[in-house]
Design an enzyme around this catalytic site. Structure first.
Site, mmCIF file in Angstrom:
data_model
loop_
_atom_site.group_PDB
_atom_site.id
_atom_site.type_symbol
_atom_site.label_atom_id
_atom_site.label_comp_id
_atom_site.label_asym_id
_atom_site.label_seq_id
_atom_site.Cartn_x
_atom_site.Cartn_y
_atom_site.Cartn_z
ATOM 1 N N ASP A 92 7.554 0.711 -2.368
ATOM 2 C CA ASP A 92 6.370 -0.031 -1.931
ATOM 3 C C ASP A 92 6.817 -1.121 -0.968
ATOM 4 O O ASP A 92 7.663 -1.954 -1.312
ATOM 5 C CB ASP A 92 5.745 -0.689 -3.177
ATOM 6 C CG ASP A 92 4.255 -0.849 -3.068
ATOM 7 O OD1 ASP A 92 3.677 -0.467 -2.032
ATOM 8 O OD2 ASP A 92 3.664 -1.351 -4.049
ATOM 9 N N GLU A 189 -7.322 2.493 -5.155
ATOM 10 C CA GLU A 189 -7.281 1.591 -6.310
ATOM 11 C C GLU A 189 -8.633 0.902 -6.489
ATOM 12 O O GLU A 189 -9.170 0.293 -5.546
ATOM 13 C CB GLU A 189 -6.171 0.536 -6.102
ATOM 14 C CG GLU A 189 -6.079 -0.450 -7.250
ATOM 15 C CD GLU A 189 -4.761 -1.223 -7.311
ATOM 16 O OE1 GLU A 189 -3.842 -0.934 -6.515
ATOM 17 O OE2 GLU A 189 -4.670 -2.121 -8.159
HETATM 18 O O1 KIV Z 1 2.601 -1.846 -6.901
HETATM 19 C C1 KIV Z 1 2.074 -0.961 -7.600
HETATM 20 O O2 KIV Z 1 2.395 -0.771 -8.775
HETATM 21 C C2 KIV Z 1 1.049 -0.140 -6.979
HETATM 22 C C3 KIV Z 1 0.349 0.866 -7.839
HETATM 23 C C4 KIV Z 1 -0.593 0.211 -8.746
HETATM 24 C C5 KIV Z 1 -0.303 1.926 -7.044
HETATM 25 O O3 KIV Z 1 0.767 -0.288 -5.833
#
Ligand code: KIV
Length: 285
Positions: A92, A189
């Site tokens: 991410d 989300e």
């Molecule tokens: O950072 C995270 O855990 C996320 C998920 C909730 C999709 O973006």
């Protein structure tokens, strides 16, 4: 009857994920933040492991995701990578790592691929130009719309998105643009079920929902939420499949009680007289 595991594949790839709706496979994604969590999720047969920037909240104890850094994300992503053999590992991109534009985004995404072993990145929000630049740089992108926690201040809190006509339309438009720009999947989300259903029908790439109802092509939950390790109030979309927080506390309480009452360590958990060097070697070998 749909199968419970996508077990036919030895290693999950980006094209395999992108084609899931065409095959009729339902994708399973969980987050993980370290080696044992990555290993456990992988052994459980999930398809995608996201090293989420939720790291900031559930592991580092921050009130939101904004403060987590590239260095922290890479550090945790490397640990997860070491535990995962089969699932696709997605990193991410944290707040501030792609917000200055495509050039910055490519630089940071390439760091994830080179330094952490992630196979793809996720970015929040409707930034098709960034997705296109990443795709051109050979970095597969998972997009993320709806409640994007990095926008918490602009949104005024962690709230359901896409409830009025205008907001619905703008999420749908953004989803189509992100797919056109090259995203291989889309996290939705906290959006209404019917909006997630409409987006899932309109897109060829899979949608992966969290608080977006059952019509998505897959579902994701945060590791600490689904296993009961997060003690803050859980949103309604969280289902807890275990109470590891409680079990951990009980285990540590039992250890503390045994230590204080002299029940630990027992003779069998202690060593006798010194042994010849070669036997000590065997003990650790
Ligand atoms: O950072 C995270 O855990 C996320 C998920 C909730 C999709 O973006």
């Amino acid at each position: 009857m749909p199968s419970e595991k996508n077990t036919d594949v030895k290693h999950i790839t980006v094209p395999w994920v992108a084609a899931a709706p065409r095959r009729g496979d339902t994708l399973v994604m969980v987050t993980a933040y370290d080696y044992p969590q990555g290993r456990t999720a992988d052994a459980a047969g999930v398809d995608i492991i996201l090293v989420g920037d939720s790291l900031a909240m559930v592991v580092l104890g921050h009130p939101d995701t904004l403060s987590v850094t590239m260095e922290e994300m890479i550090h945790h992503c490397r640990a997860v990578r070491r535990g995962v053999k089969r699932a696709l590992v997605v990193a991410d991109m944290p707040y501030g790592s792609f917000h200055l534009g495509a050039h910055q985004a490519v630089g940071n995404a390439v760091r994830f691929i080179k330094e952490s072993g992630a196979e793809a990145v996720k970015i929040e929000g409707g930034r098709p130009e960034v997705v296109a630049a990443l795709s051109a740089a050979e970095v597969p992108v998972m997009a993320h719309l709806g409640l994007t926690p990095q926008s918490v201040h602009r949104l005024g809190g962690f709230k359901v998105q896409g409830r009025d006509r205008e907001a619905r339309q703008s999420i749908l438009d953004a989803a189509l643009e992100l797919e056109d720009a090259g995203a291989f999947s889309l996290v939705l989300e906290c959006v209404p079920t019917d909006l997630a259903g409409e987006i899932s029908e309109r897109l060829e790439i899979p949608t992966i929902g969290i608080g977006a109802g059952p019509a998505c092509d897959g579902q994701v939950l945060v590791y600490h939420d689904l296993l009961g390790l997060e003690e803050r109030i859980a949103p309604r979309f969280v289902r807890r499949y275990a109470e590891l927080g409680l079990l951990s506390r009980q285990g540590i309480e039992a250890f503390a009680a045994d230590v204080r009452t002299g029940r630990f360590p027992a003779a069998g958990e202690s060593y006798g007289a010194p042994k010849p060097v070669e036997e000590v070697g065997k003990l650790y070998g």
